[in-house]
Design a protein around this motif. Structure first.
Motif, PDB file in Angstrom:
ATOM      1  N   GLY A   1     -37.335  79.062  72.986  1.00 24.46           N
ATOM      2  CA  GLY A   1     -36.336  78.420  72.281  1.00 24.46           C
ATOM      3  C   GLY A   1     -36.669  76.823  71.940  1.00 24.46           C
ATOM      4  N   LEU A   2     -37.631  77.010  71.745  1.00 24.26           N
ATOM      5  CA  LEU A   2     -38.553  76.085  71.203  1.00 24.26           C
ATOM      6  C   LEU A   2     -39.500  76.040  69.794  1.00 24.26           C
ATOM      7  CD1 LEU A   2     -40.182  73.320  73.704  1.00 24.26           C
ATOM      8  CD2 LEU A   2     -38.182  72.806  72.305  1.00 24.26           C
ATOM      9  N   MET A   3     -38.668  74.993  68.967  1.00 25.12           N
ATOM     10  CA  MET A   3     -40.169  74.937  67.268  1.00 25.12           C
ATOM     11  C   MET A   3     -41.209  74.569  67.825  1.00 25.12           C
ATOM     12  SD  MET A   3     -37.237  76.084  64.351  1.00 25.12           S
ATOM     13  CE  MET A   3     -36.573  74.228  63.895  1.00 25.12           C
TER      14      MET A   3
ATOM     15  N   THR B   1     -49.914  87.096  56.872  1.00 29.36           N
ATOM     16  CA  THR B   1     -50.655  86.099  57.954  1.00 29.36           C
ATOM     17  C   THR B   1     -51.233  85.363  56.497  1.00 29.36           C
ATOM     18  OG1 THR B   1     -52.526  88.272  57.570  1.00 29.36           O
ATOM     19  CG2 THR B   1     -51.029  87.750  59.861  1.00 29.36           C
ATOM     20  N   ASP B   2     -52.025  85.553  55.713  1.00 28.59           N
ATOM     21  CA  ASP B   2     -51.930  84.614  54.222  1.00 28.59           C
ATOM     22  C   ASP B   2     -50.987  83.358  54.367  1.00 28.59           C
ATOM     23  OD1 ASP B   2     -50.423  86.480  53.875  1.00 28.59           O
ATOM     24  OD2 ASP B   2     -51.417  86.816  51.783  1.00 28.59           O
ATOM     25  N   LEU B   3     -50.217  83.238  55.067  1.00 33.93           N
ATOM     26  CA  LEU B   3     -49.352  81.979  54.364  1.00 33.93           C
ATOM     27  C   LEU B   3     -49.328  80.774  55.820  1.00 33.93           C
ATOM     28  CD1 LEU B   3     -46.186  83.307  53.223  1.00 33.93           C
ATOM     29  CD2 LEU B   3     -48.100  82.498  51.639  1.00 33.93           C
ATOM     30  N   ASN B   4     -49.477  80.163  55.103  1.00 35.04           N
ATOM     31  CA  ASN B   4     -50.157  78.783  55.997  1.00 35.04           C
ATOM     32  C   ASN B   4     -48.903  77.181  56.136  1.00 35.04           C
ATOM     33  OD1 ASN B   4     -52.209  80.043  57.731  1.00 35.04           O
ATOM     34  ND2 ASN B   4     -52.893  80.331  55.926  1.00 35.04           N
ATOM     35  N   VAL B   5     -49.132  76.584  56.839  1.00 34.73           N
ATOM     36  CA  VAL B   5     -48.220  75.515  57.133  1.00 34.73           C
ATOM     37  C   VAL B   5     -49.004  74.152  54.666  1.00 34.73           C
ATOM     38  CG1 VAL B   5     -47.953  72.506  57.117  1.00 34.73           C
ATOM     39  CG2 VAL B   5     -47.514  74.526  58.588  1.00 34.73           C
TER      40      VAL B   5
ATOM     41  N   GLY C   1     -43.915  79.348  62.303  1.00 35.52           N
ATOM     42  CA  GLY C   1     -44.363  79.991  63.607  1.00 35.52           C
ATOM     43  C   GLY C   1     -43.676  80.575  65.171  1.00 35.52           C
ATOM     44  N   THR C   2     -43.584  81.366  65.952  1.00 31.22           N
ATOM     45  CA  THR C   2     -43.295  81.684  67.019  1.00 31.22           C
ATOM     46  C   THR C   2     -42.772  80.536  67.442  1.00 31.22           C
ATOM     47  OG1 THR C   2     -44.370  83.238  67.054  1.00 31.22           O
ATOM     48  CG2 THR C   2     -43.216  83.252  68.964  1.00 31.22           C
TER      49      THR C   2
ATOM     50  N   TYR D   1     -39.100  84.278  65.136  1.00 33.29           N
ATOM     51  CA  TYR D   1     -39.861  83.245  63.985  1.00 33.29           C
ATOM     52  C   TYR D   1     -39.279  82.618  63.195  1.00 33.29           C
ATOM     53  CZ  TYR D   1     -44.719  82.847  62.067  1.00 33.29           C
ATOM     54  OH  TYR D   1     -46.276  82.537  61.535  1.00 33.29           O
ATOM     55  N   TYR D   2     -39.711  81.249  62.896  1.00 32.90           N
ATOM     56  CA  TYR D   2     -39.089  80.627  62.109  1.00 32.90           C
ATOM     57  C   TYR D   2     -39.778  79.901  61.035  1.00 32.90           C
ATOM     58  CZ  TYR D   2     -42.193  76.377  64.550  1.00 32.90           C
ATOM     59  OH  TYR D   2     -43.009  75.476  64.699  1.00 32.90           O
TER      60      TYR D   2
END
Length: 263
Positions: free
Chosen positions: A98-100, A242-246, A93-94, A127-128
């Motif tokens: 400074g926070l994931m 946009t098609d990759l997810n957790v 995600g974005t 992005y991470y």
């Protein structure tokens, strides 16, 4: 077993000397007899391995195996950011101020993850990706993009497990474990490959000779036993797929997004 007791046992087993003992056994000639059982237990696709099982001199040598040429395809687009590893996406995600956010229910600061590096300001709105390697996976780490290595840092730490239990039940494992960070400068910015050690990982090593200039998909480093990669991109430099997810799996060389100036 009650959760507090399990946490306490995990704390006790996260000492580096435990990993050193495990590593010593895994590198011994005696460990080679465990290779077939290990490969069978974790359903490792041995047909992809560079050598036959009986040619590996230790369990560690098998675990850090290279693959046969052509086993992985690296996305050919020159502006692609690709996965550096075979892995399960456990978070992405974005980065927000400074926070994931919500990595298995916990928030991580980039400042803590990167050990207060002066480079952290470049990643405060980037992005991470958090990419988990299980024992089944191929454990060599490759470059996510073309570029130059501009800095590396070894950050000492613990070796908590980075599986689902470790990430959900232990406190901020990704920023407390031992880490090896590689900063890569590319055409429009920078990316950071954060290699996170884990329980029973005896070391994280760069390949030799250590590269300074990287091509996308080039071998960079490897884990001795399972672990996690946190891949960061500089603010405004990535348009993610946009098609990759957790929960999705990716393979080394698979496109994660496009490196491009983004407002």
């Amino acid at each position: 077993m009650k959760l507090p007791l399990l946490r306490m046992m995990t704390e006790l087993s996260s000492r580096k000397f435990i990993s050193r003992l495990t590593g010593r056994f895994a590198k011994s000639a005696y460990s080679r007899r465990w290779i077939p059982k290990f490969a069978s237990m974790y359903r490792i696709p041995i047909e992809e391995a560079e050598k036959k099982l009986e040619e590996y001199r230790s369990l560690n040598e098998f675990f850090t195996r290279r693959l046969k040429p052509g086993s992985r395809t690296v996305d050919a687009a020159p502006d692609s950011l690709v996965s550096p590893v075979d892995a399960l996406i456990t978070a992405c995600g974005t980065i927000q101020e400074g926070l994931m956010l919500q990595v298995k229910g916990q928030d991580y600061t980039i400042d803590e993850l990167l050990n207060g590096s002066p480079r952290i300001s470049q990643y405060s709105h980037g992005y991470y990706w958090v990419l988990y390697l299980s024992p089944t996976d191929y454990h060599r780490i490759h470059s996510p993009c073309d570029g130059d290595i501009v800095e590396t840092e070894h950050i000492p730490g613990r070796v908590y497990p980075v599986n689902d239990f470790g990430l959900t039940k232990m406190r901020r494992v990704l920023s407390r474990n031992e880490r090896l960070v590689t900063y890569i400068s590319h055409d429009i910015g920078e990316a950071a490959v954060v290699k996170v050690g884990a329980l029973n990982v005896s070391s994280i090593k760069y390949v030799e000779p250590r590269p300074t200039r990287l091509e996308r998909g080039q071998e960079l480093a490897y884990f001795e036993f399972g672990s996690t990669i946190v891949l960061l991109t500089q603010d405004g430099t990535l348009s993610p797929r946009t098609d990759l997810n957790v929960g999705d799996r990716v393979r080394m060389g698979e496109k994660l997004g496009t490196l491009a100036k983004v407002e």
